[in-house]
Design a protein around this motif. Structure first.
Motif, PDB file in Angstrom:
ATOM      1  N   CYS A  46      32.702   9.040  59.062  1.00 35.07           N
ATOM      2  CA  CYS A  46      31.400   9.895  58.646  1.00 35.07           C
ATOM      3  C   CYS A  46      31.718  11.293  57.960  1.00 35.07           C
ATOM      4  N   GLN A  47      32.450  12.009  58.320  1.00 37.09           N
ATOM      5  CA  GLN A  47      32.737  13.507  57.934  1.00 37.09           C
ATOM      6  C   GLN A  47      33.356  13.040  56.611  1.00 37.09           C
ATOM      7  N   LYS A  48      34.217  11.994  56.266  1.00 32.53           N
ATOM      8  CA  LYS A  48      34.801  11.924  54.912  1.00 32.53           C
ATOM      9  C   LYS A  48      33.607  11.614  54.224  1.00 32.53           C
ATOM     10  N   PHE A  49      32.821  10.726  54.503  1.00 33.15           N
ATOM     11  CA  PHE A  49      31.527  10.324  53.534  1.00 33.15           C
ATOM     12  C   PHE A  49      30.798  11.688  53.134  1.00 33.15           C
ATOM     13  N   ILE A  50      30.601  12.316  54.207  1.00 29.05           N
ATOM     14  CA  ILE A  50      29.865  13.626  53.977  1.00 29.05           C
ATOM     15  C   ILE A  50      30.477  14.756  53.111  1.00 29.05           C
ATOM     16  N   GLU A  51      31.737  14.739  53.150  1.00 31.07           N
ATOM     17  CA  GLU A  51      32.551  15.610  52.261  1.00 31.07           C
ATOM     18  C   GLU A  51      32.280  15.035  50.686  1.00 31.07           C
TER      19      GLU A  51
ATOM     20  N   ALA B 199      28.920   8.004  44.121  1.00 28.75           N
ATOM     21  CA  ALA B 199      29.304   6.623  43.947  1.00 28.75           C
ATOM     22  C   ALA B 199      30.458   6.361  44.916  1.00 28.75           C
ATOM     23  N   GLU B 200      31.520   7.518  44.871  1.00 29.69           N
ATOM     24  CA  GLU B 200      32.570   7.190  45.753  1.00 29.69           C
ATOM     25  C   GLU B 200      32.272   7.182  47.262  1.00 29.69           C
ATOM     26  N   GLY B 201      31.394   8.087  47.462  1.00 29.76           N
ATOM     27  CA  GLY B 201      30.744   8.004  48.953  1.00 29.76           C
ATOM     28  C   GLY B 201      30.015   6.570  49.245  1.00 29.76           C
ATOM     29  N   VAL B 202      29.399   5.848  48.462  1.00 27.80           N
ATOM     30  CA  VAL B 202      28.896   4.592  49.015  1.00 27.80           C
ATOM     31  C   VAL B 202      30.060   3.803  49.014  1.00 27.80           C
ATOM     32  N   LYS B 203      30.929   3.710  48.036  1.00 22.67           N
ATOM     33  CA  LYS B 203      32.255   2.867  48.306  1.00 22.67           C
ATOM     34  C   LYS B 203      32.851   2.988  49.631  1.00 22.67           C
TER      35      LYS B 203
ATOM     36  N   GLY C 135      31.642   4.305  52.219  1.00 27.60           N
ATOM     37  CA  GLY C 135      30.740   3.920  53.113  1.00 27.60           C
ATOM     38  C   GLY C 135      30.737   2.464  53.773  1.00 27.60           C
ATOM     39  N   ARG C 136      30.684   1.858  52.210  1.00 30.66           N
ATOM     40  CA  ARG C 136      31.021   0.132  52.517  1.00 30.66           C
ATOM     41  C   ARG C 136      32.273  -0.211  53.243  1.00 30.66           C
ATOM     42  N   LEU C 137      33.263   0.577  52.806  1.00 35.35           N
ATOM     43  CA  LEU C 137      34.604   0.141  53.326  1.00 35.35           C
ATOM     44  C   LEU C 137      34.699   0.500  54.789  1.00 35.35           C
ATOM     45  N   GLU C 138      34.545   1.778  55.272  1.00 33.91           N
ATOM     46  CA  GLU C 138      35.021   2.175  56.457  1.00 33.91           C
ATOM     47  C   GLU C 138      33.860   2.568  57.264  1.00 33.91           C
ATOM     48  N   LEU C 139      32.320   2.451  56.948  1.00 35.97           N
ATOM     49  CA  LEU C 139      31.307   2.786  57.753  1.00 35.97           C
ATOM     50  C   LEU C 139      30.489   1.632  58.113  1.00 35.97           C
ATOM     51  N   ALA C 140      30.725   0.492  57.410  1.00 37.79           N
ATOM     52  CA  ALA C 140      29.786  -0.614  57.799  1.00 37.79           C
ATOM     53  C   ALA C 140      30.017  -1.424  58.796  1.00 37.79           C
ATOM     54  N   LYS C 141      31.284  -1.095  59.469  1.00 40.53           N
ATOM     55  CA  LYS C 141      31.373  -1.783  60.699  1.00 40.53           C
ATOM     56  C   LYS C 141      30.817  -1.209  61.726  1.00 40.53           C
ATOM     57  N   PHE C 142      29.926  -0.008  61.490  1.00 38.39           N
ATOM     58  CA  PHE C 142      29.381   0.476  62.678  1.00 38.39           C
ATOM     59  C   PHE C 142      28.065   0.384  62.566  1.00 38.39           C
ATOM     60  N   VAL C 143      27.569  -0.123  61.588  1.00 43.10           N
ATOM     61  CA  VAL C 143      26.238  -0.404  61.332  1.00 43.10           C
ATOM     62  C   VAL C 143      25.843  -1.540  62.208  1.00 43.10           C
ATOM     63  N   GLY C 144      24.753  -1.570  62.773  1.00 42.37           N
ATOM     64  CA  GLY C 144      24.397  -2.681  63.850  1.00 42.37           C
ATOM     65  C   GLY C 144      24.884  -2.279  65.321  1.00 42.37           C
ATOM     66  N   LEU C 145      25.766  -1.319  65.643  1.00 44.26           N
ATOM     67  CA  LEU C 145      26.243  -0.997  66.821  1.00 44.26           C
ATOM     68  C   LEU C 145      25.070   0.103  67.476  1.00 44.26           C
ATOM     69  N   THR C 146      24.683  -0.151  68.540  1.00 44.20           N
ATOM     70  CA  THR C 146      23.491   0.679  68.931  1.00 44.20           C
ATOM     71  C   THR C 146      24.113   2.097  69.285  1.00 44.20           C
ATOM     72  N   LYS C 147      25.313   2.152  69.626  1.00 46.94           N
ATOM     73  CA  LYS C 147      25.583   3.512  69.848  1.00 46.94           C
ATOM     74  C   LYS C 147      25.722   4.398  68.674  1.00 46.94           C
ATOM     75  N   PHE C 148      25.771   3.882  67.491  1.00 49.09           N
ATOM     76  CA  PHE C 148      25.993   4.778  66.329  1.00 49.09           C
ATOM     77  C   PHE C 148      24.755   4.465  65.216  1.00 49.09           C
ATOM     78  N   GLN C 149      24.050   3.551  65.386  1.00 55.41           N
ATOM     79  CA  GLN C 149      22.949   3.299  64.639  1.00 55.41           C
ATOM     80  C   GLN C 149      22.187   4.388  64.017  1.00 55.41           C
ATOM     81  N   ASP C 150      21.555   5.046  64.936  1.00 54.54           N
ATOM     82  CA  ASP C 150      20.578   6.223  64.554  1.00 54.54           C
ATOM     83  C   ASP C 150      21.338   7.162  63.798  1.00 54.54           C
TER      84      ASP C 150
ATOM     85  N   CYS D  36      22.566   9.815  58.327  1.00 54.11           N
ATOM     86  CA  CYS D  36      23.938  10.055  57.462  1.00 54.11           C
ATOM     87  C   CYS D  36      23.608   9.673  56.081  1.00 54.11           C
ATOM     88  N   PHE D  37      23.544   8.273  55.944  1.00 52.34           N
ATOM     89  CA  PHE D  37      23.273   7.726  54.779  1.00 52.34           C
ATOM     90  C   PHE D  37      22.274   8.351  53.994  1.00 52.34           C
ATOM     91  N   ALA D  38      21.213   8.821  54.774  1.00 51.64           N
ATOM     92  CA  ALA D  38      19.915   9.274  53.913  1.00 51.64           C
ATOM     93  C   ALA D  38      20.431  10.458  53.245  1.00 51.64           C
TER      94      ALA D  38
END
Lengths: 243, 461
Positions: free
Chosen positions: B336-341, B349-353, B355-370, B375-377
């Motif tokens: 997440c922090q890497k994305f933020i940086e 664009a690089e951020g989106v990439k 995000g897709r690579l490393e953060l996508a796996k957290f989407v859908g997990l209740t613990k991290f969803q919100d 962060c993506f906002a």
């Protein structure tokens, strides 16, 4: 949550579990703790350690100013500790002439408030006017203060913000005065010593005060409740109330 | 460190690193409330005028400005008192509450009374004559605390007198004043909201009320100051072990891995004259705290500088078990922090990439969803640092991630079970004691706020 009351002493009983839940619910900001530690390093004169900039986010204006003047303040503090009050007063006056002026000004305001007009004017002429002559800003302040004499209801007159400042200084100096008397120092010019103590107070770290407040707060709560204490500050371990 | 909990709330006994997720959520809710304080400010309003709806109509009239009452009856018995309450109860915050009355006309019998009553008070009785009320009566100077007979308390008062009534929340007492002088105080046994109340009970009695619009005759500020001073003196007189501050600071620096600061600190304490001796009470404890100090310092520095790739590389090298589970909280925070940086330097664009690579796996997990959503906002706003999710870009976020990494390394060593430095334990205890005491006082009085203490020159607000 239900609490049981200890029938013998009619104090509320809080179990270890309940207490730990409350502890975990406390929201402490890392920045605040860093500020506290920085304040300690700075006021204790650990300039090198404080300078390591481990707190690279802004820790508030006060701490930054502290760092800049720390060596000067330490000199004042040492002078007081060595009993060299006159030296200390001179140093403070050099470093921060406004402080002495404001303290005298506060005394003038008190005299005016008490209706001691003659005494007030005398005091203004003797103590404050000479400083006013040296410094244009002081002169204006002096004129504002004397203007208080003209208004019957000082708190509603245009220069009432002076009364606010004086209140703040009064608070600090009252506390220091009490400490002063309790340590039974004998000084001729009490007012100036209060000034120096007030100045020194700002060079004392906040951490020890917070620890004292912790002990005090525990004692206060002890009167009304049975709960786990921290008895040894150096370990921070919770101890169950002895029954 | 596998997560088993699917609930968003962190349970400290489960995965202690999860608490860092909660800290992010706190920043989020603070941003929503548009405030920087950690505790909520109560927006309690104070009484401003008299309540004309419930005042004892038929026995008194309230002036148009709602700040005066006049008795219109001829009093015959104990149930035809003219009573008026304030429009709101006394607020709970602050050290005291105070108001004054001025007796314009004591009338035929001077049966004026000032005091406090609760909602639903029988508005034909003097304050103090009924339970859960109190009153200081002018005709005999007695105090009434819930029954028809009172006790000797202070002087009588009559036409031309200004009488004040106050609540001292710290000592839980009522206090009264007359013409600027303190008269006395009694314990406050009544709980809950209390309305400032005035009573008149003979022909022509007339009283005006001051809820603070005009300056009070009694110096309430001075009274508060002296209460605070007394408290402060009592606190100053408490003795604490010598040099305890040094020990706490040292363990704090050890705990969080501030190696360089610690080295300078250690050097300084040894070279002062006389050298400061820090009680080494628990040598083993210090070993635990100094565990891998150098590595922790390095990791912290990297994270603080936003160099997440290097931090991850080092973690892989030194503590592979921490990054083994790529769905752990620590991994999440770092990615997440890497994305933020990336967002910070505008590399969207690089951020989106990433995000897709490393953060996508957290989407859908209740613990991290919100948190992920917030962060993506950041991508949405042209000026993300000024947006409602701007807190992600602040230094404090980097600090939070650095602390989480530090905690993960520390928890590697089985003996180290504290997630909190000793200093933090003490501050928590202090906060809970103050909160609990305040809560036992019915949530009345001043609260302890570390943030305020640190940014003011006084040590207690």
């Amino acid at each position: 949550m239900c609490y049981s009351t200890d029938n013998a002493t009619s104090k509320k009983v809080i179990t270890r579990d309940e207490w730990e839940k409350k502890l975990n619910a406390v929201k402490l900001r890392k920045e605040d703790m860093n500020t506290l530690v920085m304040n300690f390093l700075v006021t204790e004169g650990f300039v090198e350690a404080a300078d390591k900039k481990f707190l690279s986010f802004p820790f508030g204006e006060t701490a930054e100013i502290d760092l800049a003047t720390i060596t000067d303040r330490m000199a004042v503090k040492k002078a007081v500790q060595n009993g060299n009050v006159e030296d200390a007063i001179e140093k403070v006056n050099d470093l921060n002439p406004e402080l002495l002026f404001h303290l005298h000004q506060q005394r003038l305001i008190e005299l005016i408030r008490q209706g001691k007009t003659e005494e007030a004017l005398e005091f203004a002429q003797e103590e404050l006017a000479p400083r006013g002559e040296e410094n244009q800003a002081f002169l204006q302040e002096l004129e504002k203060t004397v203007a208080l004499l003209v208004f019957e209801d000082a708190s509603n007159c245009p220069v009432k913000d002076l009364l606010d400042i004086s209140h703040r200084l009064k608070t600090a100096s009252e506390v220091n005065a009490a400490i002063l008397t309790s340590q039974s120092h004998e000084k001729d010019n009490c007012l100036d010593v209060i000034l120096v103590l007030f100045y020194c107070e700002q060079t004392d770290p906040k951490l020890p005060s917070l620890l004292k407040i912790l002990i005090w707060a525990q004692n206060q709560l002890e009167e009304k409740a049975v709960y786990p204490h921290i008895n040894d500050l150096s370990t921070g371990l919770l101890e169950d109330p002895s029954e | 460190m596998t997560e088993t909990s699917s609930s968003a709330a962190a349970v400290n006994r489960g995965d202690p690193i999860s608490q860092f997720l909660d800290k992010i959520r706190l920043s989020s809710s603070a941003a929503t409330r548009n405030t920087n304080t950690m505790m909520e400010e109560d927006n309690e309003e104070s009484p401003t005028e008299l309540n004309t709806i419930n005042s004892a109509g038929g026995f008194l009239i309230v002036s148009p400005d709602k700040l005066s009452v006049k008795y219109t009856n001829t009093n015959l018995h104990g149930y035809d008192v003219g009573v008026a309450q304030a429009n709101r109860p006394a607020p709970f915050k602050g050290l005291t509450y105070y108001f004054e009355i001025f007796v314009k006309d004591a009338g035929v019998k001077g049966n004026v009374a000032i005091g406090f009553t609760k909602e639903g008070f029988i508005m034909r009785r003097q304050p103090g004559w009924e339970v859960n009320s109190c009153g200081y009566h002018g005709d005999n100077g007695h105090i009434y605390r819930g029954k028809g007979t009172g006790e000797a308390f202070g002087p009588t008062y009559t036409t031309g007198d200004t009488v004040g009534a106050g609540i001292d929340y710290a000592s839980q007492e009522f206090f009264f004043t007359k013409n600027g002088a303190f008269v006395g105080k009694i314990p406050k046994d009544i709980k809950g909201h209390l309305f400032p109340t005035v009573g008149v009970h003979s022909q022509n009695e007339e009283v005006s009320v001051n809820f603070g619009k005009k300056k009070f005759v009694f110096d309430v500020q001075g009274y508060e100051t002296s209460v605070r001073n007394k408290q402060q003196m009592a606190i100053e007189n408490i003795s604490i072990p010598p040099n305890i501050g040094y020990g706490l600071v040292k363990t704090y620096l050890l705990h969080y891995g501030y190696e360089e600061t610690l080295d300078a600190f250690n050097l300084a304490t040894k070279t002062t004259v006389p050298p400061i001796v820090i009680a080494q009470d628990n040598a083993m404890d210090e070993d635990d705290s100094s565990y891998d100090l150098h590595q922790r310092k390095t990791l912290r520095k990297l994270v603080r500088n936003g160099d997440i790739d290097a931090a991850l590389a080092n973690l892989q090298d030194w503590y592979p078990q921490i990054v083994q589970d790529d769905k752990s909280v620590v991994c999440f925070l770092l990615h997440c922090q890497k994305f933020i940086e990336l967002v910070r330097v505008g590399k969207l664009a690089e951020g989106v990439k990433y995000g897709r690579l490393e953060l996508a796996k957290f989407v859908g997990l209740t613990k991290f969803q919100d948190i992920i959503e917030d962060c993506f906002a950041l991508l949405v706003y042209p000026k993300p640092e000024e947006s409602p999710v701007g807190y992600f870009l602040e230094d404090s976020q980097r600090e939070l991630v650095a602390d989480a990494v530090n905690a993960a390394v520390l928890s590697n060593k089985k003996d180290v079970c504290h997630l909190h430095s000793r200093l933090e334990l003490l501050l928590r205890q202090l906060t809970v004691c103050c909160l609990e005491r305040r809560s036992m006082n019915g949530d009345q009085g001043e609260t302890f706020r570390l943030h305020h203490v640190l940014n003011n020159n006084s040590t207690r607000r």
